[in-house]
Design an enzyme around this catalytic site. Structure first.
Site, mmCIF file in Angstrom:
data_model
loop_
_atom_site.group_PDB
_atom_site.id
_atom_site.type_symbol
_atom_site.label_atom_id
_atom_site.label_comp_id
_atom_site.label_asym_id
_atom_site.label_seq_id
_atom_site.Cartn_x
_atom_site.Cartn_y
_atom_site.Cartn_z
ATOM 1 N N LYS A 139 35.130 -38.050 -25.297
ATOM 2 C CA LYS A 139 34.262 -37.764 -24.144
ATOM 3 C C LYS A 139 32.967 -38.583 -24.221
ATOM 4 O O LYS A 139 32.475 -39.086 -23.204
ATOM 5 C CB LYS A 139 33.958 -36.268 -24.088
ATOM 6 C CG LYS A 139 35.153 -35.426 -23.643
ATOM 7 C CD LYS A 139 34.959 -33.945 -23.914
ATOM 8 C CE LYS A 139 36.227 -33.167 -23.546
ATOM 9 N NZ LYS A 139 36.176 -31.758 -23.940
ATOM 10 N N GLN A 174 32.733 -27.049 -26.349
ATOM 11 C CA GLN A 174 34.100 -27.387 -26.745
ATOM 12 C C GLN A 174 34.837 -26.149 -27.247
ATOM 13 O O GLN A 174 34.369 -25.453 -28.132
ATOM 14 C CB GLN A 174 34.082 -28.468 -27.835
ATOM 15 C CG GLN A 174 35.449 -28.957 -28.250
ATOM 16 C CD GLN A 174 36.188 -29.666 -27.123
ATOM 17 O OE1 GLN A 174 35.609 -30.465 -26.398
ATOM 18 N NE2 GLN A 174 37.462 -29.382 -26.976
ATOM 19 N N ASP A 211 32.643 -27.834 -16.692
ATOM 20 C CA ASP A 211 33.991 -27.444 -17.107
ATOM 21 C C ASP A 211 34.637 -26.483 -16.115
ATOM 22 O O ASP A 211 35.840 -26.256 -16.150
ATOM 23 C CB ASP A 211 33.942 -26.783 -18.495
ATOM 24 C CG ASP A 211 34.613 -27.638 -19.557
ATOM 25 O OD1 ASP A 211 35.323 -28.592 -19.184
ATOM 26 O OD2 ASP A 211 34.432 -27.357 -20.753
#
Length: 367
Positions: A127, A171, A194
């Protein structure tokens, strides 16, 4: 016109004509069977990539259906997620550059990683590289496995208040001693790139409401369908798996696109029968090669989210990555399919970059 013999019938009753064109105008060998006692209105035609069949049914009698089949070698179109993701990243890079030139602002993405899981660390590293490649600023926090939940919340709070950060990503999975719900809820709704905040998921589920962000993997799945011209409206779709990260939001997204959606999960009876009804299949269950060729309706489109390591002594790594769908079988039945790897995976990161850009544009009212 040539005669062909079929079991149980006299060759004098059956005639076959081989036409140079298929019903869609493409070249091929379609077999047309004519029986004298059959009403022409009762002809039934079915077509798949690998098999074309014309069936004749006599509704005036109890005679069985007669089918003549000619099998041709064919395989599904490969839906190249890697190529589509590159196109999207190029589009994002162009918009980031335009934004910098116009108002002097670059989007910023903050990532919080807790623990030392190798796959999570790899995702975060990828990422970060992706952000750099399109001009998005990246901020990274890496905390030890035994960190207190409060420490994670402290960093989230700091990023919530930082005007240079437009997206915050925690994460997953988190260590077992942390409350995942509390941590995800702490991320500002406006920076939830997200798409996991309950208000964003709630808006996704409601007609007439729009979420600020859609979860990246499901968004990538639907984007692949769009970019490959797959019609969703009015189609039957099956989502295999009901996780909060992929399965559930993917089903909601398909419903928004006016598909008729079914979800197959661990308690579904006869999952293969349900799946066989689908024009579109999205599989996100994490079981290698679970979906076999006989689960798939001829001509269906398959988006395989699964990335499963399977032992392979011939591979230098000792394993190979496979999807939830048995690719070798599925590609002989489906009309299009994503490979593993190289399908959905690259799209997830591309959608994250897109969501971060959307957030920055929204905060700075940049069109």
């Amino acid at each position: 016109m040539a005669s062909i013999k079929l079991p149980g019938f006299s060759s004098s009753l059956i005639k076959a004509r081989f036409l140079p064109f298929n019903h869609d105008g493409s070249r091929g060998n379609t077999v047309v069977c004519i029986r004298r006692d059959v009403d022409p209105l009762s002809l039934e035609f079915s077509s798949t990539n690998s098999l074309r069949t014309l069936s004749l049914r006599s509704y005036a009698s109890s005679s069985p259906v007669i089918s003549a089949k000619l099998t041709t070698e064919a395989s599904a179109k490969v839906i190249d997620g890697k190529s589509v993701a590159k196109t999207i990243r190029d589009e994002v890079a162009a918009e980031v550059s335009r934004m910098k030139d116009a108002i002097g602002v670059a989007p910023g993405l903050a990532v919080i990683l807790v623990g030392n899981k190798k796959d999570s660390a790899t995702y975060v590293r990828n990422k970060k590289k992706a952000c750099e490649s399109v001009g998005i600023n990246s901020f990274e926090v890496h905390l030890p496995e035994d960190s207190a939940e409060q420490e994670v919340l402290k960093f989230i709070s700091g990023f919530n208040d930082d005007p240079t950060v437009h997206g915050i990503l925690v994460q997953l999975p988190l260590p077992s001693h942390m409350n995942e719900q509390n941590i995800l809820n702490a991320v500002s709704l406006e920076k939830d790139v997200d798409g996991f905040h309950p208000l964003n998921i709630g808006r996704l589920a409601m007609r007439g409401r729009d979420p600020l962000f859609v979860p990246c993997t499901p968004k990538g799945c639907v984007e692949l369908l769009h970019r490959y011209g797959v019609e969703i409206k009015g189609k039957r779709a099956v989502v295999i798996g009901r996780s909060n990260i992929v399965g559930m939001p993917a089903a909601l997204l398909l419903q928004r696109e006016d598909a008729t959606v079914s979800i197959v999960h661990s308690r579904t009876k006869n999952p293969e029968e349900v799946t066989r009804q689908a024009d579109i299949i999205i599989s996100a269950v994490g079981q290698p090669n679970m979906v076999r060729g006989n689960w798939i309706k001829p001509g269906a489109v398959i988006i395989d989210v699964g990335i499963n390591p399977v032992e392979d002594s011939k591979s230098p790594r000792g394993y190979q990555l496979v999807g939830d769908v048995c690719y070798e079988e599925a590609c002989k039945v489906a009309s299009a399919i994503t490979p593993v790897p190289g399908g959905v995976g690259p799209m997830t990161i591309a959608m994250l970059l897109s969501n971060t850009l959307i957030s920055a544009k929204r905060m700075h009212n940049f069109q």
